[in-house]
Design a protein around this motif. Structure first.
Motif, PDB file in Angstrom:
ATOM      1  N   UNK A  11       0.836  -1.209   0.000  1.00 30.19           N
ATOM      2  CA  UNK A  11       0.000   0.000   0.000  1.00 30.19           C
ATOM      3  C   UNK A  11       0.864   1.250   0.000  1.00 30.19           C
ATOM      4  N   UNK A  12       1.939   1.242   0.801  1.00 27.38           N
ATOM      5  CA  UNK A  12       2.832   2.401   0.848  1.00 27.38           C
ATOM      6  C   UNK A  12       3.497   2.619  -0.506  1.00 27.38           C
ATOM      7  N   UNK A  13       3.920   1.547  -1.142  1.00 26.05           N
ATOM      8  CA  UNK A  13       4.548   1.624  -2.456  1.00 26.05           C
ATOM      9  C   UNK A  13       3.588   2.201  -3.481  1.00 26.05           C
ATOM     10  N   UNK A  14       2.383   1.658  -3.527  1.00 23.81           N
ATOM     11  CA  UNK A  14       1.446   2.039  -4.580  1.00 23.81           C
ATOM     12  C   UNK A  14       0.956   3.474  -4.432  1.00 23.81           C
ATOM     13  N   UNK A  15       0.679   3.903  -3.212  1.00 24.62           N
ATOM     14  CA  UNK A  15       0.215   5.287  -3.042  1.00 24.62           C
ATOM     15  C   UNK A  15       1.363   6.256  -3.322  1.00 24.62           C
ATOM     16  N   UNK A  16       2.595   5.855  -3.052  1.00 25.68           N
ATOM     17  CA  UNK A  16       3.743   6.701  -3.382  1.00 25.68           C
ATOM     18  C   UNK A  16       3.889   6.846  -4.896  1.00 25.68           C
ATOM     19  N   UNK A  17       3.663   5.764  -5.638  1.00 18.87           N
ATOM     20  CA  UNK A  17       3.719   5.819  -7.098  1.00 18.87           C
ATOM     21  C   UNK A  17       2.613   6.731  -7.630  1.00 18.87           C
ATOM     22  N   UNK A  18       1.402   6.583  -7.093  1.00 20.60           N
ATOM     23  CA  UNK A  18       0.300   7.431  -7.539  1.00 20.60           C
ATOM     24  C   UNK A  18       0.594   8.901  -7.279  1.00 20.60           C
ATOM     25  N   UNK A  19       1.118   9.215  -6.104  1.00 20.55           N
ATOM     26  CA  UNK A  19       1.411  10.611  -5.767  1.00 20.55           C
ATOM     27  C   UNK A  19       2.567  11.152  -6.606  1.00 20.55           C
ATOM     28  N   UNK A  20       3.507  10.281  -6.970  1.00 19.22           N
ATOM     29  CA  UNK A  20       4.597  10.718  -7.856  1.00 19.22           C
ATOM     30  C   UNK A  20       4.037  11.101  -9.225  1.00 19.22           C
ATOM     31  N   UNK A  21       3.094  10.305  -9.725  1.00 20.66           N
ATOM     32  CA  UNK A  21       2.438  10.667 -10.995  1.00 20.66           C
ATOM     33  C   UNK A  21       1.644  11.954 -10.835  1.00 20.66           C
ATOM     34  N   UNK A  22       0.886  12.083  -9.765  1.00 19.26           N
ATOM     35  CA  UNK A  22       0.057  13.268  -9.555  1.00 19.26           C
ATOM     36  C   UNK A  22       0.896  14.540  -9.514  1.00 19.26           C
ATOM     37  N   UNK A  23       2.104  14.446  -8.989  1.00 20.78           N
ATOM     38  CA  UNK A  23       2.974  15.603  -8.906  1.00 20.78           C
ATOM     39  C   UNK A  23       3.561  16.019 -10.240  1.00 20.78           C
ATOM     40  N   UNK A  24       3.521  15.122 -11.220  1.00 24.06           N
ATOM     41  CA  UNK A  24       4.079  15.425 -12.540  1.00 24.06           C
ATOM     42  C   UNK A  24       3.415  14.530 -13.581  1.00 24.06           C
ATOM     43  N   UNK A  25       2.138  14.800 -13.894  1.00 22.85           N
ATOM     44  CA  UNK A  25       1.393  13.897 -14.792  1.00 22.85           C
ATOM     45  C   UNK A  25       1.958  13.802 -16.203  1.00 22.85           C
ATOM     46  N   UNK A  26       2.722  14.799 -16.631  1.00 19.63           N
ATOM     47  CA  UNK A  26       3.245  14.814 -18.004  1.00 19.63           C
ATOM     48  C   UNK A  26       4.688  14.321 -18.086  1.00 19.63           C
ATOM     49  N   UNK A  27       5.198  13.747 -17.005  1.00 25.80           N
ATOM     50  CA  UNK A  27       6.603  13.347 -16.970  1.00 25.80           C
ATOM     51  C   UNK A  27       6.942  12.338 -18.066  1.00 25.80           C
ATOM     52  N   UNK A  28       6.133  11.306 -18.216  1.00 28.82           N
ATOM     53  CA  UNK A  28       6.428  10.260 -19.204  1.00 28.82           C
ATOM     54  C   UNK A  28       6.329  10.818 -20.614  1.00 28.82           C
ATOM     55  N   UNK A  29       5.339  11.680 -20.876  1.00 31.22           N
ATOM     56  CA  UNK A  29       5.191  12.277 -22.205  1.00 31.22           C
ATOM     57  C   UNK A  29       6.417  13.113 -22.551  1.00 31.22           C
ATOM     58  N   UNK A  30       6.949  13.833 -21.568  1.00 33.12           N
ATOM     59  CA  UNK A  30       8.150  14.632 -21.823  1.00 33.12           C
ATOM     60  C   UNK A  30       9.346  13.736 -22.125  1.00 33.12           C
ATOM     61  N   UNK A  31       9.459  12.635 -21.386  1.00 30.07           N
ATOM     62  CA  UNK A  31      10.566  11.716 -21.632  1.00 30.07           C
ATOM     63  C   UNK A  31      10.476  11.119 -23.031  1.00 30.07           C
ATOM     64  N   UNK A  32       9.271  10.750 -23.449  1.00 30.87           N
ATOM     65  CA  UNK A  32       9.096  10.161 -24.766  1.00 30.87           C
ATOM     66  C   UNK A  32       9.403  11.171 -25.866  1.00 30.87           C
ATOM     67  N   UNK A  33       8.983  12.421 -25.647  1.00 29.41           N
ATOM     68  CA  UNK A  33       9.296  13.457 -26.629  1.00 29.41           C
ATOM     69  C   UNK A  33      10.797  13.709 -26.680  1.00 29.41           C
ATOM     70  N   UNK A  34      11.430  13.714 -25.524  1.00 29.69           N
ATOM     71  CA  UNK A  34      12.868  13.923 -25.482  1.00 29.69           C
ATOM     72  C   UNK A  34      13.616  12.830 -26.211  1.00 29.69           C
ATOM     73  N   UNK A  35      13.141  11.584 -26.075  1.00 23.11           N
ATOM     74  CA  UNK A  35      13.799  10.463 -26.754  1.00 23.11           C
ATOM     75  C   UNK A  35      13.730  10.610 -28.266  1.00 23.11           C
ATOM     76  N   UNK A  36      12.660  11.278 -28.755  1.00 25.39           N
ATOM     77  CA  UNK A  36      12.532  11.491 -30.198  1.00 25.39           C
ATOM     78  C   UNK A  36      13.271  12.739 -30.657  1.00 25.39           C
TER      79      UNK A  36
END
Length: 298
Positions: free
Chosen positions: A248-273
């Motif tokens: 539970x601690x792991x999963x809520x930490x992952x969710x809050x990490x996404x909530x703090x930066x919802x566009x993080x993965x999209x930026x990484x994917x754009x950067x890779x291109x």
């Protein structure tokens, strides 16, 4: 995640302190990671955090489980006012569904929003009175209190922090949240905990004033008004993953990490291109420069 992916790798236990992870029977390997505000190494789950690094991505299943932990255990005190319910259904979010390009149409998001009460009163179309209505997908995920004063009154003077960017506002990010939730240790002998306070080995603070032993051996961590939110957590994950405290601690930490930066993965994917293109462009510009000026003295 594999079998019990959230079992923590415990930090070296400071003097007079027993980590909660060790008490739970999980690994005791040393981890030379970042330091928490509590003055010792943070706990990390086995395998680390999949969303960190240049090519890191969020585990959608973990995010969904983490939101459920937030909904069942955290939302009774903490809001996420920088996040709207519809963000949960946007691409990269925990409940994204390609069949609903407009997240406001996502039935899962609609159902989730309806379980929350919008703390901003609206006019009741039937009576004309100002009432608090069930939230809509366009509403912010507000806390359960009408305002900060009400929140302090109902929490003994403490103001529950908004969790929208908690992983950005605390050193260690998701690791801080994970460690804090597993850091509710029994206070060591010689440490006095005031009424209404709770000792946490990973909370930023100073235990010196409450410690009667050798000042050089004072326990790390501090005191906070929040009781251990996972102690009596009653959560059942839809995917059948065991609801251990570590999970539970792991999963809520992952969710809050996404909530703090919802566009993080999209930026990484754009950067890779974009980065390979910029490298190629730089090479072409250099070769053009050499070709144009090869016979010109300068």
């Amino acid at each position: 995640p594999g079998t019990d992916p959230a079992a923590p790798v415990a930090a070296p236990a400071p003097a007079a302190t027993e980590t909660h992870a060790a008490a739970g029977g999980h690994g005791g390997e040393e981890h030379a990671g970042e330091h928490a505000s509590g003055s010792h190494d943070l706990l990390v789950p086995k395998g680390g955090w999949t969303h960190e690094g240049i090519f890191g991505t969020f585990d959608v299943n973990a995010m969904q489980r983490g939101f459920k932990v937030y909904q069942k255990n955290c939302s009774s005190c903490h809001g996420m006012k920088l996040l709207s319910f519809r963000n949960l259904g946007e691409q990269g979010g925990p409940f994204f569904d390609a069949r609903y390009p407009n997240p406001n149409d996502n039935p899962v998001v609609k159902q989730i929003a309806a379980t929350f009460v919008n703390q901003i009163p609206t006019v009741d179309p039937d009576s004309g009175d100002m009432v608090k209505m069930p939230a809509k997908t366009s509403d912010r995920i507000l806390g359960p209190y009408a305002n900060d004063v009400a929140a302090r009154v109902l929490n003994g003077g403490a103001l529950p922090p908004d969790l929208s960017i908690i992983t950005k506002a605390r050193h260690g990010g998701a690791g801080y949240v994970y460690s804090l939730l597993l850091g509710y240790n029994a206070p060591p002998a010689g440490l006095t905990v005031a009424a209404g306070q709770h000792y946490n080995a990973y909370f930023g603070g100073d235990t010196a004033a409450s410690w009667v032993g050798d000042p050089r051996l004072k326990p790390p961590g501090g005191f906070l008004a929040m009781a251990w939110p996972l102690e009596n957590a009653n959560v059942t994950f839809d995917d059948g993953i065991p609801t251990t405290k570590e999970q539970m601690a792991h999963d809520v930490a992952v969710f809050l990490a996404w909530a703090g930066d919802p566009k993080a993965v999209a930026r990484k994917q754009m950067g890779a291109a974009v980065i390979p293109f910029l490298i190629l462009l730089s090479l072409l510009v250099f070769l053009s420069y050499k070709a144009l000026w090869r016979n010109v003295e300068h």
